[in-house]
Enzyme design. Structure first.
Site, PDB file in Angstrom:
ATOM      1  N   LYS A 138       0.833  -1.194   0.000  1.00 41.66           N
ATOM      2  CA  LYS A 138       0.000   0.000   0.000  1.00 41.66           C
ATOM      3  C   LYS A 138       0.871   1.248   0.000  1.00 41.66           C
ATOM      4  O   LYS A 138       1.994   1.171   0.520  1.00 41.66           O
ATOM      5  CB  LYS A 138      -0.985   0.016   1.168  1.00 41.66           C
ATOM      6  CG  LYS A 138      -0.431  -0.297   2.569  1.00 41.66           C
ATOM      7  CD  LYS A 138       0.513   0.582   3.298  1.00 41.66           C
ATOM      8  CE  LYS A 138       0.516   2.027   3.398  1.00 41.66           C
ATOM      9  NZ  LYS A 138       1.682   2.567   4.184  1.00 41.66           N
ATOM     10  N   TYR A 224      -4.948   3.698   6.061  1.00 45.49           N
ATOM     11  CA  TYR A 224      -5.424   2.887   7.188  1.00 45.49           C
ATOM     12  C   TYR A 224      -6.661   3.521   7.823  1.00 45.49           C
ATOM     13  O   TYR A 224      -7.611   2.830   8.204  1.00 45.49           O
ATOM     14  CB  TYR A 224      -4.342   2.739   8.263  1.00 45.49           C
ATOM     15  CG  TYR A 224      -3.189   1.879   7.839  1.00 45.49           C
ATOM     16  CD1 TYR A 224      -3.359   0.517   7.622  1.00 45.49           C
ATOM     17  CD2 TYR A 224      -1.929   2.420   7.647  1.00 45.49           C
ATOM     18  CE1 TYR A 224      -2.302  -0.279   7.216  1.00 45.49           C
ATOM     19  CE2 TYR A 224      -0.864   1.636   7.247  1.00 45.49           C
ATOM     20  CZ  TYR A 224      -1.062   0.283   7.032  1.00 45.49           C
ATOM     21  OH  TYR A 224      -0.013  -0.497   6.627  1.00 45.49           O
TER      22      TYR A 224
HETATM   23  P1  NAD Z   1      12.274   1.792   2.581  1.00 41.54           P
HETATM   24  O1  NAD Z   1      12.658   3.156   2.191  1.00 41.54           O
HETATM   25  O2  NAD Z   1      12.783   1.249   3.854  1.00 41.54           O
HETATM   26  O3  NAD Z   1      12.692   0.761   1.437  1.00 41.54           O
HETATM   27  C1  NAD Z   1      12.511   1.040   0.067  1.00 41.54           C
HETATM   28  C2  NAD Z   1      13.357   0.102  -0.753  1.00 41.54           C
HETATM   29  O4  NAD Z   1      13.236   0.483  -2.120  1.00 41.54           O
HETATM   30  C3  NAD Z   1      14.860   0.147  -0.397  1.00 41.54           C
HETATM   31  O5  NAD Z   1      15.374  -1.146  -0.392  1.00 41.54           O
HETATM   32  C4  NAD Z   1      15.455   0.955  -1.534  1.00 41.54           C
HETATM   33  O6  NAD Z   1      16.784   0.571  -1.816  1.00 41.54           O
HETATM   34  C5  NAD Z   1      14.526   0.568  -2.685  1.00 41.54           C
HETATM   35  N1  NAD Z   1      14.535   1.561  -3.764  1.00 41.54           N
HETATM   36  C6  NAD Z   1      14.619   1.257  -5.069  1.00 41.54           C
HETATM   37  N2  NAD Z   1      14.639   2.361  -5.816  1.00 41.54           N
HETATM   38  C7  NAD Z   1      14.567   3.387  -4.966  1.00 41.54           C
HETATM   39  C8  NAD Z   1      14.559   4.790  -5.136  1.00 41.54           C
HETATM   40  N3  NAD Z   1      14.622   5.344  -6.358  1.00 41.54           N
HETATM   41  N4  NAD Z   1      14.485   5.560  -4.041  1.00 41.54           N
HETATM   42  C9  NAD Z   1      14.390   5.018  -2.812  1.00 41.54           C
HETATM   43  N5  NAD Z   1      14.408   3.694  -2.574  1.00 41.54           N
HETATM   44  C10 NAD Z   1      14.495   2.892  -3.647  1.00 41.54           C
HETATM   45  O7  NAD Z   1      10.682   1.741   2.547  1.00 41.54           O
HETATM   46  P2  NAD Z   1       9.732   0.689   3.255  1.00 41.54           P
HETATM   47  O8  NAD Z   1       9.333   1.234   4.583  1.00 41.54           O
HETATM   48  O9  NAD Z   1      10.304  -0.651   3.195  1.00 41.54           O
HETATM   49  O10 NAD Z   1       8.419   0.811   2.323  1.00 41.54           O
HETATM   50  C11 NAD Z   1       8.345   0.165   1.076  1.00 41.54           C
HETATM   51  C12 NAD Z   1       6.865   0.041   0.675  1.00 41.54           C
HETATM   52  O11 NAD Z   1       6.199  -0.755   1.647  1.00 41.54           O
HETATM   53  C13 NAD Z   1       6.102   1.362   0.628  1.00 41.54           C
HETATM   54  O12 NAD Z   1       5.191   1.346  -0.437  1.00 41.54           O
HETATM   55  C14 NAD Z   1       5.361   1.414   1.938  1.00 41.54           C
HETATM   56  O13 NAD Z   1       4.153   2.151   1.865  1.00 41.54           O
HETATM   57  C15 NAD Z   1       5.093  -0.048   2.173  1.00 41.54           C
HETATM   58  N6  NAD Z   1       4.997  -0.363   3.614  1.00 41.54           N
HETATM   59  C16 NAD Z   1       3.893  -1.011   4.047  1.00 41.54           C
HETATM   60  C17 NAD Z   1       3.766  -1.328   5.375  1.00 41.54           C
HETATM   61  C18 NAD Z   1       2.563  -2.090   5.854  1.00 41.54           C
HETATM   62  O14 NAD Z   1       2.347  -2.154   7.061  1.00 41.54           O
HETATM   63  N7  NAD Z   1       1.788  -2.700   4.975  1.00 41.54           N
HETATM   64  C19 NAD Z   1       4.748  -0.941   6.278  1.00 41.54           C
HETATM   65  C20 NAD Z   1       5.887  -0.285   5.805  1.00 41.54           C
HETATM   66  C21 NAD Z   1       5.984   0.012   4.462  1.00 41.54           C
END
Ligand code: NAD
Length: 379
Positions: A138, A224
């Site tokens: 999401k 949410y």
């Molecule tokens: P994060 O920033 O920790 O990780 C993002 C990942 O994408 C990293 O590994 C990064 O290297 C990669 N990436 C690739 N290209 C990129 C770019 N151009 N710029 C930045 N990063 C890049 O983020 P996250 O917290 O892991 O979130 C990722 C996704 O998961 C989001 O869509 C977020 O909304 C979703 N999420 C959902 C929940 C949930 O409870 N369902 C919780 C956290 C995150």
């Protein structure tokens, strides 16, 4: 005070919520269809950031119907670290360029897209074209158009699509849905939901960059709160009016800081949400003709907590929400069980998000919403 016990929990799970534990000794053969010979589905995580590292990969060590089979990363240093930690063979490790070769990899059944929001559509569509089932985090994309494109790509490829909406697989949210369906507290007249946290980190993070995130608090936590009002009433809204508040414009240069929105529902119920990247809030409350219930917290990784006007404490044994969610999706693929969080749910939420932004752009104008009853509801 009545505490909902393990016994109540089991009767709920037996009705289909997160029943993986109950099925642990059930033979696999019963309803297998096309995936008959699969014991567990192989999942490839795309994007090894915080959520994959600290939630999904650990949860996949405990899942019953799926396992961590592969990874897709743009950071070469992570390949060996993940391969060593989780025993992932080299042939199941991809980068963003050679990702489409995953089509030829029989170990991978499901691609789970866990990238910044603006990359969800591209990788979900590429995964579908590679013939893999898709779980998309999401928010589903950064526009309704992207959500439609993902759904169409999955339909064309004949693959299943689920959203990473973990709450639909955990028992507190199921309990709320049950209260609403059974009218335990009468007809719901009012629902409120807050989903917010205080962001103080790196001002250059992608979540504060509109091009990558699609928006601020609303895109991130707001979905949410929107969802809580929907399962808290059992209805999709018929209109929304919204307001935006900004107190730290130097930090939130590009994305929304705090948004409030008011909904009307077909039954006459009204709802209110608050979402923010400037303060912590995590709750839902619903008031009906004969009582009320609340969850607080309502949408974090748990354990959640709740109470009702009957004096009941809502309490369930804690399990990883991500584990329950991924097993639910795997059972949907393997046994054709209901999809708890289908793609249409992600698209519906994006339609509401876009209506909220439109209302704010038009000075708080009330925007009509026109969903088929139950559109986007999971099974
Ligand atoms: P994060 O920033 O920790 O990780 C993002 C990942 O994408 C990293 O590994 C990064 O290297 C990669 N990436 C690739 N290209 C990129 C770019 N151009 N710029 C930045 N990063 C890049 O983020 P996250 O917290 O892991 O979130 C990722 C996704 O998961 C989001 O869509 C977020 O909304 C979703 N999420 C959902 C929940 C949930 O409870 N369902 C919780 C956290 C995150």
């Amino acid at each position: 005070m009545k505490i909902i016990s393990r016994r109540n929990f089991n009767s709920l799970t037996a009705k289909g919520l997160g029943g993986a534990a109950l099925l642990s000794s059930a033979p696999f053969a019963c309803a297998m269809g096309a995936n008959q010979d699969k014991k567990k589905l192989g999942i490839a995580l795309v994007g090894l950031g915080s959520y994959s590292t600290y939630q999904l990969a650990p949860a996949l060590q405990d899942t019953q119907y799926c396992y961590l089979a592969g990874i897709v990363t743009g950071t070469p240093e992570k390949e060996k670290i993940w391969a060593d930690k989780y025993g992932i063979p080299e042939k199941n490790i991809y980068n963003y360029q050679n990702f489409d070769d995953i089509a030829n990899n029989e170990d991978i059944d499901v691609v789970y897209v866990v990238l910044p929001n603006s990359m969800h559509a591209e990788f979900s569509i590429r995964a579908a074209k590679a013939g893999k089932h898709v779980i998309c985090e999401k928010p589903m994309g950064i526009s309704v158009e992207e959500c439609t494109a993902i759904i169409e790509a999955c339909n064309e490829a004949g693959v299943k699509l689920g959203m990473g909406y973990r709450l639909h697989s955990e028992p507190y949210t199921q309990q709320v849905k049950e209260y609403v369906k059974e009218k335990t507290f009468g007809d719901i007249l009012f629902v409120s939901a807050d989903a917010a946290y205080r962001s103080t980190g790196n001002p250059d993070q992608w979540r504060l960059n509109k091009e990558m995130s699609g928006g601020g608090a609303l895109m991130n936590m707001g979905v949410y709160a929107v969802q809580s009002t929907i399962y808290g009433t059992g209805e999709n809204p018929i209109s929304v009016a919204a307001q935006e508040f900004s107190t730290r414009p130097d930090y939130f240069k590009d994305t929304d800081e705090t948004i409030t929105a008011q909904f009307k529902f077909p039954s006459g119920a009204v709802g209110n949400i608050t979402t923010s990247h400037n303060f912590n809030a995590n709750a839902m409350y619903a008031s009906g003709t004969s009582g009320w219930f609340r969850l607080q917290p309502a949408n974090n990784y748990g354990p959640l907590s709740g109470e009702t006007s009957n004096g009941d404490t809502i309490k369930f044994p804690h399990e990883s929400q991500q584990k329950l969610q991924m097993d639910d999706f795997a059972r949907h693929v393997l046994f054709d069980e209901p999809n708890k969080a289908p793609g249409e749910m992600g698209k519906r939420d994006m339609m509401i998000v876009e209506a909220i932004y439109r209302s704010i752009a038009n000075g708080g104008e009330t925007i009509a919403l026109d969903f088929e009853p139950g559109y986007g509801f999971g099974g």
